[in-house]
Design an enzyme around this catalytic site. Structure first.
Site, PDB file in Angstrom:
ATOM      1  CB  CYS A   1      -3.702   3.527  -1.698  1.00  0.00           C
ATOM      2  SG  CYS A   1      -4.951   4.785  -1.211  1.00  0.00           S
TER       3      CYS A   1
ATOM      4  CG  HIS B   1      -1.971   0.974   1.390  1.00  0.00           C
ATOM      5  ND1 HIS B   1      -1.663   2.427   1.808  1.00  0.00           N
ATOM      6  CD2 HIS B   1      -3.118   0.965   1.126  1.00  0.00           C
ATOM      7  CE1 HIS B   1      -2.739   3.115   1.720  1.00  0.00           C
ATOM      8  NE2 HIS B   1      -3.848   2.267   1.425  1.00  0.00           N
TER       9      HIS B   1
HETATM   10  N1  C6P Z   1      -6.447   0.935   2.596  1.00  0.00           N
HETATM   11  C1  C6P Z   1      -8.180   0.661   1.255  1.00  0.00           C
HETATM   12  O1  C6P Z   1      -9.391   0.953   0.837  1.00  0.00           O
HETATM   13  P1  C6P Z   1      -5.139   3.906   7.074  1.00  0.00           P
HETATM   14  O2  C6P Z   1      -5.893   4.741   5.720  1.00  0.00           O
HETATM   15  O3  C6P Z   1      -3.752   4.700   7.648  1.00  0.00           O
HETATM   16  O4  C6P Z   1      -6.049   3.860   7.928  1.00  0.00           O
HETATM   17  O5  C6P Z   1      -4.565   2.811   6.336  1.00  0.00           O
HETATM   18  C2  C6P Z   1      -3.751   2.543   5.182  1.00  0.00           C
HETATM   19  C3  C6P Z   1      -3.576   1.544   4.802  1.00  0.00           C
HETATM   20  C4  C6P Z   1      -2.244   0.730   4.927  1.00  0.00           C
HETATM   21  N2  C6P Z   1      -2.104  -0.614   4.555  1.00  0.00           N
HETATM   22  C5  C6P Z   1      -2.882  -1.301   3.942  1.00  0.00           C
HETATM   23  C6  C6P Z   1      -2.830  -2.619   3.409  1.00  0.00           C
HETATM   24  C7  C6P Z   1      -4.166  -0.544   3.820  1.00  0.00           C
HETATM   25  O6  C6P Z   1      -5.208  -1.315   3.280  1.00  0.00           O
HETATM   26  C8  C6P Z   1      -4.360   0.583   4.182  1.00  0.00           C
HETATM   27  C9  C6P Z   1      -5.713   1.138   3.781  1.00  0.00           C
HETATM   28  C10 C6P Z   1      -7.796   1.311   2.379  1.00  0.00           C
HETATM   29  O7  C6P Z   1      -7.725  -0.346   0.902  1.00  0.00           O
HETATM   30  C11 C6P Z   1      -7.800   2.837   2.120  1.00  0.00           C
HETATM   31  S1  C6P Z   1      -6.651   3.203   0.811  1.00  0.00           S
END
Ligand code: C6P
Length: 408
Positions: free
Chosen positions: A365, A122
């Site tokens: 992402c 990600h």
């Molecule tokens: N993925 C998705 O729709 P946050 O935004 O900080 O809570 O998480 C970030 C993040 C980090 N690693 C992985 C593997 C993730 O899936 C995510 C968040 C969401 O897939 C929003 S892009």
């Protein structure tokens, strides 16, 4: 024990109608819905206990501090950390990963040192390392994935060198769904003295994660993807590593003493929790963990395997539909991203929305994953404890409708 209809009753939002249809919420990898127990825990904090923590001797401040610290203990137990002080409350996985990069990473990495990531990271576990690498002159290396979306780790040893200082990998990919063999990777990384960071944003909410059994040094996850409120996340770190790391953010609460020209740091974990924390968020996360623990994480995982298996079978018969990642439900989390020939993911998602079905479209992402697969975007359905086979059927019907509309 795991009664999905009973579980659904606990989630007020599932009663909503979207465009005249019952809501079918299949965007759980982006964020999960919240049960009454969590909503009420947050409301109870604000209605009855609201005060700042670690600052006052008055009753409300002591109550708030106790609730906040109890939440830390509960998180520690949930992931089997040895100590509550190994749990640092942050805003989300992104902040947790940035903390590692800019504290431990910046302090330890020098020109020519190697950071080993995977091709399926990600952006939150990629971009901060890119920035650090540029700043200190470190080298980024990547473990590739094969045509099934599985990491090519058979020759992992050859990717390590005596300059490998960090291995930072996603536990469950949010676009390919792949579950990565963290335990094996950790063992190899430790043999060359590298530290292991795990992005567990998509694993902690969905399966039993035991940091001691994984053997990792750091692990990041977000409360909002596991029934908890937005704005609260966790960084787990091994105590002895946290002790020697410099602060990430600085200011109130993270200091021991301050003179006009200098300061010393509070003990772990407070050294890393500058400013007023999200106490209500921690209390809500604690309630979410209570809810999940009551269901049993093995039951959560089994439910998602069944749904994923069912969905993979139903989706595989739609002509032109291609699923990203492994086709075996045992090898993946409850995340299914796909492309449908002749349609754009955004168009698909908006036709599905017309049917009350929430899915995500885009690159999720993970632009490098999509670049590697030669596709600009994909559509993604992701499951959680309240989803049913009937909802998978609705997704399939919706996709067939979208296909008729968009490809005629
Ligand atoms: N993925 C998705 O729709 P946050 O935004 O900080 O809570 O998480 C970030 C993040 C980090 N690693 C992985 C593997 C993730 O899936 C995510 C968040 C969401 O897939 C929003 S892009």
């Amino acid at each position: 024990m795991f009664d999905v209809n009973k579980i659904r009753e606990d989630f007020p939002i599932l009663k909503r109608k979207i465009n005249g249809h019952d809501l079918v919420y299949l965007d759980n990898a982006a964020t999960s819905q919240k049960p009454k127990a969590v909503i009420e825990a947050v409301a109870d904090f604000y209605e009855n206990h609201n005060a700042n923590v670690h600052r006052g001797v008055h009753t409300l401040s002591e109550e708030a501090t106790q609730m906040y610290e109890e939440a830390r203990v509960r998180v520690a137990k949930f992931i089997n950390a040895r100590l509550p002080s190994e749990i640092i409350f942050v805003r989300n996985s992104t902040e947790a990963l940035n903390l590692i990069v800019w504290s431990r990473g910046k302090a330890h990495l020098k020109k020519g040192d190697e950071i080993l990531l995977s091709e399926m990271e990600h952006h939150s576990n990629l971009v901060p390392w890119q920035l650090l690498a540029k700043e200190v002159g470190a080298v980024l290396k990547f473990i590739s994935f094969d045509e099934n979306g599985e990491l090519e780790i058979s020759n992992l040893k050859s990717q390590f060198s005596n300059r490998t200082k960090v291995v930072s990998v996603v536990h469950v990919s949010n676009s390919l769904g792949t579950i990565n063999p963290i335990k094996e990777m950790t063992k190899l990384a430790h043999e060359v003295g590298a530290i292991v960071v795990v992005d567990a944003a998509q694993s902690v909410p969905h399966m039993k994660v035991d940091v001691q059994s994984l053997g990792c040094d750091f692990l990041a996850f977000s409360g909002h993807k596991m029934l908890g409120p937005m704005g609260i996340g966790v960084l787990y770190g091994r105590q002895e590593l946290l002790e020697v790391m410099p602060p990430f953010l600085s200011g109130g609460d993270m200091i021991r003493s301050v003179t006009i020209n200098d300061a010393t740091w509070n003990e772990v974990p407070y050294k890393f929790e500058a400013g007023t924390p999200n106490v209500a968020g921690a209390v809500g996360l604690s309630a979410a963990i209570g809810y999940l623990a009551n269901l049993g994480m093995d039951n959560v995982r089994q439910h998602e395997i069944k749904l994923t298996d069912y969905a993979l079978k139903k989706l595989s018969v739609i002509p032109g539909l291609k699923v990203l990642g492994p086709l075996d439900a045992q090898k993946r989390g409850g995340v299914i991203a796909f492309t449908l020939k002749g349609t754009h993911p955004h168009d698909l998602a908006s036709v599905l929305d017309g049917e009350g079905i929430a899915v995500r479209s885009g690159h999720h992402c993970t632009m490098p994953v999509h670049l590697r697969l030669g596709i600009p975007a994909s559509t993604r359905a992701s499951f959680y404890i309240y989803n049913t086979k009937e909802e998978v059927d609705k997704l399939v019907d919706g996709l067939e409708k979208a296909k008729r509309l968009l490809t005629k």
